[in-house]
Structure formats: structure tokens, C-alpha cells
Design an enzyme around this catalytic site. Structure first.
Site: not given
Ligand code: NI
Length: 179
Positions: A101, A143-144, A147
Site C-alpha cells: 500500500c 483493498h481500495e 480505505h
Molecule cells: Ni492502499
């Protein structure tokens, strides 16, 4: 071209719940997305979420049209702008693979993710997106979108014996890769 600073883990702005985007196809939104593309390209990332540049909106970008030196051998993912996303796992299967990341520079870890997901949302013009994906594409979007709910991938790591410095774990990835 505006490359913005990427917040790093420890910054409380990475832990917030992001707000929905309410206005599409506006100059401000297009400008923000351009800055995110410039920032992601400069960092050779596979994805970037708006909170990573301190903008608390439900907006992520990911994908690439060229092989990414940070992720050699990974399949290409279409370049996507995804706004106000909703992810639904399809089935109970999980897969484990390495993740890094841009907000956690220098480290990689094995992260379990849903193997197949459906994601919906909107593009910059407000057009609906509805995709069913698996593998690396499914991993990147999970993953995104994490956030947007204040989750960084180390929070998903279950086995910390498979978490460490990229240059130690993968000495062949190349000199100069520090994230
Ligand atoms: Ni990330």
C-alpha cells in the site's frame, strides 16, 4: 499535473469513514480524479483512494494499462474510477496473496480477500458501474474500498509471519522500490 502527498499509516485521516460523492461531472470532481491519477502514476501504484490524499470522499481509482513494476507478473486490471462503491462477496471462498500500500511504504503482507465479488458504483460522469470480478481485480477493489472505511491492509493480516519489508521478502523486485 499535480502529484499530491500520500498520507502514511498513523495519520488519523486514514481511519475515517469517507463521505459519499453527491455531485458528478463537476470541474472539482474531474480535477480531483486527475490529481489522483497523477499521484498514482508517480508512485507506480495499482490503486489509490481519495482518503490517501486527505480527501474524505468515497472515490477510488485503480488499474493500469501497462505492466506495473511494483507488481510484476500480475494480470492487468482495467483503469477504473469508482465512486460510492458497494462490494458484495459472491460465495464464501477466500484467497490469500501479497499486498502492499502506498500509505504503508516499504512493507508487504499476505492478506485474505474474497475470491469473487460484485461491485457497483458510479464513474465520474455518474454512470452506473456493475461488475463481477475475481482474482487480482477483486483483490485490488477490496483493498481500495477498505480505505473508504478506515481500513489499511495490515488490519486484515492474520499471519504476521508473512508480513515484512519488501526488499527483504522480494530482493529481486528491483532497486529503488521502497514501497
Ligand atoms: Ni492502499
Amino acid at each position: 499535473m499535480t502529484v499530491r502527498d500520500i498520507l502514511r499509516m498513523g495519520d488519523p485521516r486514514l481511519l475515517r469513514m469517507a463521505e459519499p460523492v453527491t455531485a458528478f461531472d463537476t470541474p472539482a470532481l474531474h480535477s480531483l480524479i486527475q490529481d489522483m491519477h497523477d499521484t498514482m502514476a508517480a508512485a507506480q501504484g495499482a490503486g489509490l483512494a481519495a482518503p490517501q490524499i486527505g480527501v474524505n470522499l468515497q472515490l477510488v481509482i485503480f488499474g493500469s494499462t501497462a505492466l506495473n513494476p511494483r507488481y510484476p507478473g500480475r494480470p492487468l486490471v482495467p483503469r477504473t474510477v469508482l465512486i460510492n462503491p458497494v462490494i458484495t462477496p459472491l460465495g464464501a471462498d477466500e484467497e490469500e496473496d501479497w499486498e502492499g500500500c502506498l500509505s504503508v511504504p516499504g512493507l508487504r503482507g499476505i492478506v485474505p480477500r474474497w475470491a469473487q465479488v460484485r461491485y457497483t458504483g458510479f464513474d465520474a460522469l455518474g454512470h452506473a458501474i456493475d461488475r463481477t470480478v475475481s482474482g487480482f481485480h477483486a483483490r485490488v477493489v477490496q483493498h481500495e474500498c477498505d480505505h473508504l472505511i478506515g481500513k489499511l491492509y495490515p488490519m486484515r493480516v492474520r499471519d504476521f509471519s508473512r508480513f515484512g519489508f519488501t526488499q527483504v521478502l522480494f530482493p529481486d523486485i528491483g532497486q529503488g522500490d521502497d514501497d
